[in-house]
Design a protein around this motif. Structure first.
Motif, PDB file in Angstrom:
ATOM      1  N   GLY A  80      -2.096  18.213   8.891  1.00 39.99           N
ATOM      2  CA  GLY A  80      -1.135  17.600   7.780  1.00 39.99           C
ATOM      3  C   GLY A  80       0.221  17.817   8.213  1.00 39.99           C
ATOM      4  O   GLY A  80       1.442  17.326   7.014  1.00 39.99           O
ATOM      5  N   ASN A  81       0.669  18.072   9.414  1.00 45.90           N
ATOM      6  CA  ASN A  81       2.207  18.048   9.761  1.00 45.90           C
ATOM      7  C   ASN A  81       2.685  16.696  10.120  1.00 45.90           C
ATOM      8  O   ASN A  81       1.945  15.967  10.757  1.00 45.90           O
ATOM      9  N   ARG A  82       3.974  16.403   9.649  1.00 41.54           N
ATOM     10  CA  ARG A  82       4.359  15.075   9.972  1.00 41.54           C
ATOM     11  C   ARG A  82       4.602  14.943  11.588  1.00 41.54           C
ATOM     12  O   ARG A  82       4.993  15.884  12.261  1.00 41.54           O
ATOM     13  N   VAL A  83       4.198  13.745  11.988  1.00 39.30           N
ATOM     14  CA  VAL A  83       4.349  13.496  13.484  1.00 39.30           C
ATOM     15  C   VAL A  83       5.144  12.085  13.745  1.00 39.30           C
ATOM     16  O   VAL A  83       5.390  11.350  12.890  1.00 39.30           O
ATOM     17  N   LEU A  84       6.482  12.245  14.773  1.00 41.94           N
ATOM     18  CA  LEU A  84       7.089  11.250  14.998  1.00 41.94           C
ATOM     19  C   LEU A  84       6.624  10.102  15.742  1.00 41.94           C
ATOM     20  O   LEU A  84       6.645   9.959  16.784  1.00 41.94           O
ATOM     21  N   ALA A  85       5.758   9.148  15.176  1.00 44.75           N
ATOM     22  CA  ALA A  85       4.754   8.108  15.621  1.00 44.75           C
ATOM     23  C   ALA A  85       5.585   7.031  14.717  1.00 44.75           C
ATOM     24  O   ALA A  85       5.869   7.051  13.597  1.00 44.75           O
ATOM     25  N   GLU A  86       5.299   5.776  15.468  1.00 49.59           N
ATOM     26  CA  GLU A  86       5.688   4.434  14.721  1.00 49.59           C
ATOM     27  C   GLU A  86       4.983   4.391  13.505  1.00 49.59           C
ATOM     28  O   GLU A  86       3.641   4.434  13.367  1.00 49.59           O
ATOM     29  N   VAL A  87       5.499   3.897  12.424  1.00 46.90           N
ATOM     30  CA  VAL A  87       4.876   3.827  11.257  1.00 46.90           C
ATOM     31  C   VAL A  87       5.381   2.238  10.668  1.00 46.90           C
ATOM     32  O   VAL A  87       5.006   1.954   9.613  1.00 46.90           O
ATOM     33  N   GLY A  88       5.985   1.470  11.593  1.00 45.39           N
ATOM     34  CA  GLY A  88       6.102   0.175  11.334  1.00 45.39           C
ATOM     35  C   GLY A  88       4.889  -0.885  11.835  1.00 45.39           C
ATOM     36  O   GLY A  88       4.158  -0.351  12.591  1.00 45.39           O
ATOM     37  N   GLY A  89       4.869  -2.159  11.257  1.00 42.89           N
ATOM     38  CA  GLY A  89       3.693  -2.945  11.813  1.00 42.89           C
ATOM     39  C   GLY A  89       2.563  -2.663  11.308  1.00 42.89           C
ATOM     40  O   GLY A  89       1.530  -3.144  11.661  1.00 42.89           O
ATOM     41  N   ILE A  90       2.543  -1.963  10.159  1.00 40.48           N
ATOM     42  CA  ILE A  90       1.291  -1.631   9.259  1.00 40.48           C
ATOM     43  C   ILE A  90       0.854  -2.640   8.290  1.00 40.48           C
ATOM     44  O   ILE A  90       1.975  -2.640   7.445  1.00 40.48           O
ATOM     45  N   GLY A  91       0.205  -3.624   8.268  1.00 44.71           N
ATOM     46  CA  GLY A  91       0.081  -4.574   7.269  1.00 44.71           C
ATOM     47  C   GLY A  91      -1.015  -3.899   6.001  1.00 44.71           C
ATOM     48  O   GLY A  91      -2.013  -3.416   6.237  1.00 44.71           O
ATOM     49  N   PHE A  92      -0.478  -4.707   4.803  1.00 40.86           N
ATOM     50  CA  PHE A  92      -1.325  -4.250   3.787  1.00 40.86           C
ATOM     51  C   PHE A  92      -1.425  -5.594   2.944  1.00 40.86           C
ATOM     52  O   PHE A  92      -0.757  -6.628   3.172  1.00 40.86           O
ATOM     53  N   GLN A  93      -2.677  -5.519   2.079  1.00 39.43           N
ATOM     54  CA  GLN A  93      -2.767  -6.589   1.085  1.00 39.43           C
ATOM     55  C   GLN A  93      -3.455  -6.122  -0.111  1.00 39.43           C
ATOM     56  O   GLN A  93      -4.013  -5.294  -0.187  1.00 39.43           O
ATOM     57  N   VAL A  94      -3.105  -6.837  -1.272  1.00 43.20           N
ATOM     58  CA  VAL A  94      -3.648  -6.321  -2.614  1.00 43.20           C
ATOM     59  C   VAL A  94      -4.720  -7.378  -2.822  1.00 43.20           C
ATOM     60  O   VAL A  94      -4.613  -8.589  -2.719  1.00 43.20           O
ATOM     61  N   PHE A  95      -5.646  -6.882  -3.694  1.00 42.41           N
ATOM     62  CA  PHE A  95      -6.753  -7.653  -4.234  1.00 42.41           C
ATOM     63  C   PHE A  95      -6.846  -7.185  -5.490  1.00 42.41           C
ATOM     64  O   PHE A  95      -6.726  -5.855  -6.086  1.00 42.41           O
ATOM     65  N   GLN A  96      -7.446  -8.137  -6.400  1.00 42.84           N
ATOM     66  CA  GLN A  96      -7.979  -7.895  -7.798  1.00 42.84           C
ATOM     67  C   GLN A  96      -9.342  -6.950  -7.658  1.00 42.84           C
ATOM     68  O   GLN A  96     -10.208  -7.141  -6.983  1.00 42.84           O
ATOM     69  N   ALA A  97      -9.252  -5.870  -8.278  1.00 37.91           N
ATOM     70  CA  ALA A  97     -10.710  -5.037  -8.354  1.00 37.91           C
ATOM     71  C   ALA A  97     -11.715  -5.575  -8.805  1.00 37.91           C
ATOM     72  O   ALA A  97     -12.983  -5.180  -8.281  1.00 37.91           O
ATOM     73  N   ASP A  98     -11.835  -6.390  -9.761  1.00 36.09           N
ATOM     74  CA  ASP A  98     -13.107  -6.815 -10.335  1.00 36.09           C
ATOM     75  C   ASP A  98     -13.611  -8.173  -9.640  1.00 36.09           C
ATOM     76  O   ASP A  98     -14.784  -8.530  -9.295  1.00 36.09           O
ATOM     77  N   THR A  99     -12.672  -9.109  -8.809  1.00 34.63           N
ATOM     78  CA  THR A  99     -13.153 -10.314  -8.302  1.00 34.63           C
ATOM     79  C   THR A  99     -13.143 -10.148  -6.801  1.00 34.63           C
ATOM     80  O   THR A  99     -13.342 -11.099  -6.202  1.00 34.63           O
ATOM     81  N   ASN A 100     -12.213  -9.051  -6.403  1.00 35.90           N
ATOM     82  CA  ASN A 100     -12.051  -8.919  -4.816  1.00 35.90           C
ATOM     83  C   ASN A 100     -11.017 -10.333  -4.445  1.00 35.90           C
ATOM     84  O   ASN A 100     -10.845 -10.557  -3.178  1.00 35.90           O
ATOM     85  N   GLN A 101     -10.481 -11.056  -5.190  1.00 35.55           N
ATOM     86  CA  GLN A 101      -9.349 -12.207  -4.836  1.00 35.55           C
ATOM     87  C   GLN A 101      -8.106 -11.716  -4.483  1.00 35.55           C
ATOM     88  O   GLN A 101      -7.639 -10.509  -5.086  1.00 35.55           O
ATOM     89  N   PRO A 102      -7.720 -11.946  -3.236  1.00 39.16           N
ATOM     90  CA  PRO A 102      -6.214 -11.626  -2.799  1.00 39.16           C
ATOM     91  C   PRO A 102      -5.233 -11.922  -3.707  1.00 39.16           C
ATOM     92  O   PRO A 102      -5.070 -12.827  -4.431  1.00 39.16           O
ATOM     93  N   ILE A 103      -4.332 -10.949  -4.040  1.00 37.35           N
ATOM     94  CA  ILE A 103      -3.097 -11.516  -4.585  1.00 37.35           C
ATOM     95  C   ILE A 103      -1.851 -11.370  -3.796  1.00 37.35           C
ATOM     96  O   ILE A 103      -1.375 -10.258  -2.978  1.00 37.35           O
ATOM     97  N   GLY A 104      -1.257 -12.404  -3.162  1.00 41.01           N
ATOM     98  CA  GLY A 104      -0.134 -12.648  -2.439  1.00 41.01           C
ATOM     99  C   GLY A 104      -0.729 -12.494  -1.042  1.00 41.01           C
ATOM    100  O   GLY A 104      -1.795 -12.439  -0.832  1.00 41.01           O
ATOM    101  N   GLY A 105       0.188 -12.428  -0.158  1.00 41.85           N
ATOM    102  CA  GLY A 105      -0.051 -12.389   1.506  1.00 41.85           C
ATOM    103  C   GLY A 105       0.061 -10.878   1.850  1.00 41.85           C
ATOM    104  O   GLY A 105       0.252  -9.836   1.063  1.00 41.85           O
ATOM    105  N   VAL A 106       0.042 -10.842   3.141  1.00 42.34           N
ATOM    106  CA  VAL A 106      -0.051  -9.674   3.920  1.00 42.34           C
ATOM    107  C   VAL A 106       1.551  -9.076   3.944  1.00 42.34           C
ATOM    108  O   VAL A 106       2.152  -9.868   4.297  1.00 42.34           O
ATOM    109  N   PHE A 107       1.667  -8.067   3.577  1.00 42.64           N
ATOM    110  CA  PHE A 107       3.168  -7.449   3.899  1.00 42.64           C
ATOM    111  C   PHE A 107       2.987  -6.265   4.680  1.00 42.64           C
ATOM    112  O   PHE A 107       2.159  -5.449   4.602  1.00 42.64           O
TER     113      PHE A 107
END
Length: 293
Positions: free
Chosen positions: A203-230
């Motif tokens: 659980g200790n913090r590591v000095l590793a790259e945290v950039g370039g990690i992609g996320f996307q949001v989905f509706q929980a009931d329909t699994n439809q994406p909301i917006g693009g990858v950020f």
């Protein structure tokens, strides 16, 4: 500072900025005693015109692209503090260095730099100083720390970090005494503001790259994406497109760098205009991760 991108900041900090100050003493006698070629290798730039060693002499620094050659070396000052590329260029500070110079009793010179930078978040400064400059595994595993400092040609003697309040025609810092706004904070769409860290198995913090990690949001009931990858920047910050309020959502990590273990999906409901979500990824076991680029 845009509070929409930093919802954990107080309301009066909107349009303010953070200032970092370093007093950097330079060993001028030792550095000037080096051959010019050695000085240039430590800095990574030509002494005649400031151009980067891997580019043609006279190249305008404003046109510099990514590093593609082994020169300058990965532990040169320019490569440690100013890496290029789409990922690293998203980490921005506004900096100025003001030289200082004193004459010692023996006639020698004692001088260095009064370094001042302004940035919307101190996370950006921390990336440049700790994750890049003093991280021996940036830009790749085993690169070593910045030669300028690790070999003693420069030393940080003093440091200070400050918040600069926004301009106010009433008086400096007047907004600190204003009541927090309440109208419209929970109307319309919201956004998810990501803060990402990397930790080890303990659980200790590591000095590793945290950039370039992609996320996307989905509706929980329909699994439809909301917006693009950020995507996160090198400070681990990312902001989603607009998402509906008071609706069950699923946040998925859709792209994970090879040195990190993927994060399980995260189910939650956005209840305010900007909702902060703090997430951790575990670093994969093995050699110290490099950053690439």
């Amino acid at each position: 500072m845009n509070r929409d991108l930093a919802p954990d900041e107080p309301h009066w900090a909107e349009d303010g900025t953070y200032m970092a100050y370093l007093k950097v003493r330079q060993d001028l006698d030792r550095f000037n005693a080096l051959p010019v070629a050695d000085q240039e290798q430590i800095i990574g730039r030509r002494k005649t015109d400031g151009s980067r060693l891997d580019l043609q002499a006279g190249t305008d620094p404003r046109t510099e692209g990514e590093f593609v050659a082994p020169t300058p070396s990965p532990n040169s000052h320019v490569r440690k503090t100013g890496p290029r590329g789409a990922l690293h260029d998203r980490t921005l500070i506004f900096r100025r260095g003001v030289p200082y110079l004193n004459i010692r009793e023996d006639g020698g010179l004692d001088g260095g730099l009064q370094f001042v930078s302004f940035q919307s978040s101190l996370d950006a400064f921390e990336v440049m100083l700790n994750k890049w400059e003093f991280n021996p595994n940036f830009p790749a595993a085993g690169s070593g720390m910045d030669r300028l400092f690790i070999e003693g040609y420069a030393t940080i003697e003093k440091a200070g970090f400050f918040f600069v309040p926004p301009r106010d025609n009433r008086f400096i810092g007047a907004s600190i005494f204003d009541p927090p706004p309440t109208a419209g904070r929970s109307r319309g769409p919201g956004r998810i503001v990501i803060r990402k860290r990397v930790i080890d198995a303990s659980g200790n913090r590591v000095l590793a790259e945290v950039g370039g990690i992609g996320f996307q949001v989905f509706q929980a009931d329909t699994n439809q994406p909301i917006g693009g990858v950020f995507m996160t920047d090198s400070a681990g910050h990312a902001v989603s497109d607009d998402v509906p309020l008071n609706t069950p959502l699923v946040l998925r990590e859709v792209s994970t760098p090879a040195h990190l273990e993927p994060m399980p999906e995260h189910t939650f409901t956005v209840t305010q205009r900007r909702q902060l979500v703090k997430l951790d990824n575990r670093v994969r076991p093995g050699p110290a991760p490099g950053y690439g680029g």
